[in-house]
Write a protein that holds these residues in place. Structure first.
Motif, PDB file in Angstrom:
ATOM      1  N   LEU A  72      28.486 -24.862  25.661  1.00 28.13           N
ATOM      2  CA  LEU A  72      27.913 -25.475  26.857  1.00 28.13           C
ATOM      3  C   LEU A  72      28.072 -24.559  28.071  1.00 28.13           C
ATOM      4  N   ARG A  73      29.186 -23.847  28.140  1.00 29.11           N
ATOM      5  CA  ARG A  73      29.388 -22.912  29.244  1.00 29.11           C
ATOM      6  C   ARG A  73      28.382 -21.755  29.178  1.00 29.11           C
ATOM      7  N   VAL A  74      28.052 -21.320  27.969  1.00 25.42           N
ATOM      8  CA  VAL A  74      27.021 -20.290  27.814  1.00 25.42           C
ATOM      9  C   VAL A  74      25.678 -20.803  28.328  1.00 25.42           C
ATOM     10  N   VAL A  81      21.805 -25.626  31.736  1.00 27.97           N
ATOM     11  CA  VAL A  81      22.503 -26.896  31.975  1.00 27.97           C
ATOM     12  C   VAL A  81      23.344 -26.762  33.237  1.00 27.97           C
ATOM     13  N   ARG A  82      23.736 -27.920  33.760  1.00 28.89           N
ATOM     14  CA  ARG A  82      24.615 -27.984  34.928  1.00 28.89           C
ATOM     15  C   ARG A  82      25.861 -28.773  34.557  1.00 28.89           C
ATOM     16  N   ASP A  85      31.478 -33.366  37.752  1.00 24.96           N
ATOM     17  CA  ASP A  85      32.603 -34.212  37.364  1.00 24.96           C
ATOM     18  C   ASP A  85      32.171 -35.297  36.377  1.00 24.96           C
ATOM     19  N   ALA A  86      30.885 -35.674  36.434  1.00 22.07           N
ATOM     20  CA  ALA A  86      30.380 -36.727  35.544  1.00 22.07           C
ATOM     21  C   ALA A  86      30.024 -36.212  34.159  1.00 22.07           C
ATOM     22  N   GLY A  87      29.943 -34.885  34.001  1.00 18.02           N
ATOM     23  CA  GLY A  87      29.607 -34.333  32.695  1.00 18.02           C
ATOM     24  C   GLY A  87      28.515 -33.284  32.782  1.00 18.02           C
ATOM     25  N   GLY A  94      16.216 -26.020  31.943  1.00 17.36           N
ATOM     26  CA  GLY A  94      16.487 -26.606  30.640  1.00 17.36           C
ATOM     27  C   GLY A  94      15.527 -27.728  30.306  1.00 17.36           C
ATOM     28  N   ARG A  95      15.187 -28.541  31.315  1.00 24.85           N
ATOM     29  CA  ARG A  95      14.237 -29.635  31.079  1.00 24.85           C
ATOM     30  C   ARG A  95      12.850 -29.096  30.763  1.00 24.85           C
ATOM     31  N   ARG A  96      12.468 -28.027  31.461  1.00 24.33           N
ATOM     32  CA  ARG A  96      11.160 -27.432  31.187  1.00 24.33           C
ATOM     33  C   ARG A  96      11.101 -26.901  29.763  1.00 24.33           C
TER      34      ARG A  96
END
Length: 336
Positions: A72-74, A81-82, A85-87, A94-96
Motif C-alpha cells: 500500500l505504501r508503494v 492511493v492516499r 487517520d481513517a485508512g 487511482g480512481r481513473r
C-alpha cells in the motif's frame, strides 16, 4: 551549485547510458505497480474508502506475511492511493485507473504479455511452448485496440462519406468502437459486427448499448467465412471493415478471408483494411515478434503483398495510406 545543475541536466537528458537505463527501469516499475494495483484487487477494495489495512486483508482473504502494508505504501508513493487517520483511499489517479477500461488494459497489457514476451523469450528460443496471449487475453487486447480509436476515426469517417453506406460490416469488431464510429458517421445506416470471442462480443454489445445503437446494430458470434457460408452473415454490405485483424491469420488464410468478405459486399462496395504493417519501426518489430511467438502462423503484413492479396480475392485495392505520421499504421481500401 554548478555541479547540482549539471547533475540535474544529466538526469533529465539521460546522457549517460546507465542513467538512461535507470530512467527506463523506473518507468517499467511504474507500469508494473499500476498493473499490479489492478490485478491484485487492492485498488478495487479502496473504491469506497477510506479502508484500514486489516479490512483490505480480510476482503481479499490474504495471508500476506506483512507485505500488504508496504505494498500500500508503494501505491501511495506512485500516487494511486492516499493515507489518512481513517485508512486508505483511492487518489484521483487511482480512481481513473479503475474507471478507464482502456487505461487499465494498457497497464495490464504492457506490464503483462508485451514485456513478458522478453522475460520468457530464452525459454521459447530453446524450444519452449508457444505463447497463448491472443487466445487467453482477448478482452485486454480488445480494450487496448480502443486506444487506436482516435487514429482510426478519421479514416472511418472518410470511408463512410465516400461510400455513403446503407449497411456496414465490422469483421473482428472487438469492443465495438469502430462499428459505433461508422454508424455515428452514417446516421441512417444499419450495422453488423462479427466477433469470434464471446467475451469480447459481450464488450461490443455493451458499448453499442451505451451509445444508443442497439436498434441499428447487432453482433454475431463466429467466423465470418462460416457465417457467410451458412447465409447467416446478412448483407449485402456497402462498407466492410477489417481493423487490426489480418495479422492474426496465417498468410495462406488471408486471401480466403478477403474473398469471404468480398462476397458479402454489394456491387461497388468497399472493404477497408487497417493494420499495423511490418516496417523497421521498433513497435512494429516488437509486435511482429509477439505475434510470431504465438506459434500459429501470425505475423504483420507487408503493405504491397497485402494489396496483392486483396487483388487475388477479386477486389480493386487503392494505394495504402499511413494513418499517423511516423507510425506503422496503414489503411488500404479495396472496391468490389
Amino acid at each position: 551549485m554548478s555541479r547540482l545543475v549539471a547533475t540535474a541536466k544529466l538526469l533529465r537528458g539521460g546522457g549517460v547510458p546507465w542513467l538512461r537505463a535507470a530512467r527506463d527501469g523506473l518507468a517499467a516499475v511504474r507500469l508494473a505497480v499500476a498493473a499490479a494495483g489492478s490485478s491484485t484487487g487492492v485498488l478495487e477494495c479502496l473504491r469506497d474508502g477510506p479502508v484500514g489495512t486489516a479490512s483490505v486483508r480480510a476482503q481479499l482473504g490474504l495471508d500476506d506475511g506483512g507485505l500488504l502494508e508496504p505494498w500500500l505504501r508503494v501505491l501511495q508513493a506512485h500516487g494511486l492511493v492516499r493515507a489518512s487517520d481513517a485508512g486508505w483511499s483511492l487518489s484521483r489517479r487511482g480512481r481513473r485507473l479503475l474507471d478507464d477500461e482502456v487505461l487499465r488494459a494498457a497497464y495490464e497489457g504492457f506490464a503483462g504479455f508485451h514485456t513478458g514476451l522478453y522475460r520468457e523469450l530464452p525459454r521459447q528460443l530453446r524450444g519452449g511452448t508457444p505463447r497463448r496471449d491472443v487466445a487467453e487475453q482477448g478482452e485486454t487486447i480488445a480494450q487496448l485496440t480502443r486506444a487506436m480509436e482516435p487514429v482510426l476515426h478519421e479514416a472511418l469517417v472518410a470511408a463512410v462519406r465516400e461510400v455513403r453506406p446503407a449497411r456496414v460490416l465490422d469483421v473482428g469488431c472487438g469492443a465495438g468502437q469502430n462499428l459505433a464510429a461508422m454508424l455515428a458517421a452514417a446516421p441512417v445506416a444499419e450495422g453488423t459486427g462479427i466477433e469470434v470471442d464471446d467475451a469480447v462480443a459481450d464488450l461490443a454489445e455493451r458499448l453499442l448499448a451505451r451509445r444508443g445503437l442497439t436498434g441499428r446494430a447487432r453482433v454475431l458470434r463466429g467466423d465470418v467465412a462460416a457465417l457467410a457460408a451458412g447465409d447467416r452473415a446478412g448483407g449485402p454490405y456497402d462498407l466492410a471493415l477489417l481493423a487490426n485483424v489480418v495479422y492474426y491469420l496465417p498468410l495462406a488464410e488471408r486471401v480466403p478471408l478477403f474473398r469471404a468478405v468480398a462476397g458479402l459486399l454489394s456491387e461497388g462496395g468497399a472493404l477497408l483494411v487497417t493494420t499495423t504493417a511490418a516496417t523497421s519501426d521498433p513497435f512494429s518489430r516488437h509486435f511482429d515478434l509477439l505475434l510470431r511467438a504465438q506459434g500459429r502462423g501470425m505475423e504483420l503484413p507487408e503493405v504491397e503483398p497485402l494489396r496483392q492479396q486483396l487483388a487475388d480475392a477479386g477486389l480493386r485495392p487503392a494505394p495504402a495510406r499511413r494513418l499517423a505520421p511516423g507510425q506503422p499504421l496503414v489503411a488500404v481500401a479495396a472496391r468490389r
